[in-house]
Design an enzyme around this catalytic site. Structure first.
Site, PDB file in Angstrom:
ATOM      1  CD  GLU A 248      -2.941  15.791  54.115  1.00 50.75           C
ATOM      2  OE1 GLU A 248      -1.710  15.271  53.467  1.00 50.75           O
ATOM      3  OE2 GLU A 248      -3.565  16.585  53.475  1.00 50.75           O
ATOM      4  CG  ASN A 382     -18.109  14.850  54.897  1.00 47.99           C
ATOM      5  OD1 ASN A 382     -17.415  13.971  55.040  1.00 47.99           O
ATOM      6  ND2 ASN A 382     -18.257  15.332  53.069  1.00 47.99           N
TER       7      ASN A 382
END
Length: 512
Positions: A248, A382
């Site tokens: 991240e 997804n």
């Protein structure tokens, strides 16, 4: 004591069975209890031509219950909903499913007896009882899911990295990773990939493990630091398949971010990876699969597209990694766009967990069906948009959702109960199992369309064993009649009554 006696009786009653030993924490909140002598498994008889196998899990307590049936020549399409499956129209190849071996995961597993530890890991990876995991994500040094903030060299300005060393938690993780390899049907199929949450504090602009960026004078030193991690794990028999340059990376933009983090802009990540990280690792004999970004879906396609303006980075990176935490806010069309603009890069979801939102007052909700539902719906969504796999976060946590030094507690598919030498398998575990157990690597997503009802979701795959696998979710409080039709099986259908609030996996051999 009374509860322990009841559980012993329950375990004895199901010896030789694959049934879940249930414990309820309220209406529709059921976990399956496992200990050193018993854990429910998946019945998987031989799949024969002309028959189908149908696995069902329901909010009221069924867990992967198997029904075997025959194809029908009766078409029930006038009495229910139709799902059309076409195996000749294929999309992306599936890489697989998995979870993270964090410090917290290893520490929690270690609180159980040796026998129960082994059973827990076999539930994910075992050749007989496992759910088909093939991926493990490991951090390079600490994360928030550690007992303290640390890196492998916190000695100030140790530019020679003479004080670099693994920690005690690495011993546990390495032990479990080697055990996982020993119980997998094909140990060569295990893909271990890594990411660092932060460089040592003294290499960063903030001089802190929280936030800030890597100062350019330490670019080479930090690449060497990562190489030392590879060396140390290889010394203990652990080969790294892939990596992302950082977890991240946009979290590091917040100087006072709540836990380990380090900023990489897309251009910075591309430059450091291509000019420092990859050459350093390659010169040492390591050529991992590099995955870009490893951050939230809303950063697609901007982040990787910006990285790939660097031609060296575009050539270096084989994939794009992202996390699920804002999926509910941003359209999955971002995945379609990312695939269309980068067709040579696979897209892998690399971190997900429930209980992480600010409105989640209870971080661990034992037996939550809704959290299992969130998992399977996200997997379906997804993978329906070019994603090649789905990797969970912590594989095991304790009843408070930790340990976590930053108090960032969350939920997990498996919760350990060390005082009873038990662990609980939550609906999230079975949500994953409904896909991961039946969709091995090199399966393909195939065309499926129909089920014109907002309460139903479906996805279909074609496996290397020439099986059709159809996953259907019913979110409603009522059952639905569903007819599954394959385009090259016009004379045969499969007629099902999909239970209320259920996960379903259908397997059959398509007749040519």
């Amino acid at each position: 004591m009374l509860r322990a006696i009841i559980l012993i009786i329950a375990f004895a009653a199901v010896q030789g069975s694959n049934n879940c030993v249930e414990q309820s924490f309220g209406p529709g909140r059921i976990v399956c209890v496992c200990n050193s002598t018993y854990c429910d498994t998946i019945d998987e008889p031989e799949l024969r031509a002309g028959q189908f196998q149908w696995y069902t899990s329901t909010e009221d307590g069924l867990r992967l219950q198997l029904t075997v049936g025959d194809f029908s020549s009766i078409n029930n399409e006038n009495n229910g909903l139709i799902l059309i499956v076409n195996s000749s129209q294929a999309y992306q190849s599936i890489h697989g499913f998995g979870g993270a071996m964090t410090d917290a995961t290893a520490l929690n597993i270690r609180t159980l007896s040796n026998e129960t530890q082994q059973i827990l890991l076999e539930q994910y990876f075992g050749s007989r009882s496992g759910i088909g995991y093939t991926h493990v994500r490991i951090p390079i040094a600490g994360t928030d899911f550690s007992t303290r903030p640390y890196t492998y060299d916190d000695t100030a300005y140790d530019v020679t990295l003479s004080n670099f060393s693994l920690v005690e938690e690495d011993e546990y993780k390495i032990h479990y990773l080697n055990y996982i390899k020993s119980i997998m049907p094909d140990p060569e199929s295990l893909r271990i990939f890594c990411a660092a949450w932060s460089a040592p504090w003294w290499m960063k602009s903030t001089k802190s493990i929280r936030g800030g960026f890597l100062e350019p004078q330490y670019y080479e030193t930090y690449a060497e630091y990562v190489k030392k991690f590879y060396d140390a794990y290889k010394e203990h028999g652990v080969e790294i398949w892939g990596m992302t340059p950082g977890n991240e990376p946009m979290d590091g933009a917040a100087v006072n971010f709540s836990f380990n983090s380090m900023l990489w802009t897309p251009r910075g990540e591309a430059f450091w990876s291509a000019e420092y990280l990859a050459p350093t690792l390659s010169n040492a004999g390591y050529n991992p699969v590099y995955m870009a970004m490893d951050d939230q879906r809303f950063e697609l396609p901007w982040y990787p597209n910006t990285m790939f303006l660097n031609p060296k980075a575009k050539k270096l990176f084989g994939g794009i990694a992202y996390h699920w935490y804002t999926d509910y806010l941003f359209s999955p069309m971002r995945l379609d766009i990312t695939h269309r603009e980068n067709p040579d890069k696979f897209i892998l979801m690399t971190e997900a967990c429930t209980g992480s939102s600010s409105w989640d007052i209870e971080k661990v909700v034992l037996g939550s069906w809704n959290r299992g539902l969130a998992y399977i719906l996200d997997i379906i969504q997804n993978l329906s948009h070019w994603v090649v796999g789905w990797v969970d976060w912590n594989m095991a946590l304790n009843a408070t959702g930790g340990p976590n030094w930053a108090n960032n507690f969350v939920d997990s598919p498996i919760i350990v109960i060390p005082e009873n030498d038990e662990f609980y398998k939550q609906p999230m575990f079975y949500a994953l199992a409904h896909v991961s157990r039946f969709v091995p690597r090199y399966s393909y997503r195939i065309y499926s369309e129909g089920l014109d009802n907002p309460n139903l979701r479906a996805i279909a795959f074609y496996t290397p064993e020439q099986r059709i696998v159809v996953v259907i979710v019913n979110m409603a409080d009522q059952p639905f009649n569903v007819t599954v039709k394959s385009t090259n099986m016009s004379e045969h259908t499969i007629n099902l009554e999909i239970p209320a609030n259920s996960f379903n996996t259908l397997l059959y051999l398509e007749q040519q």
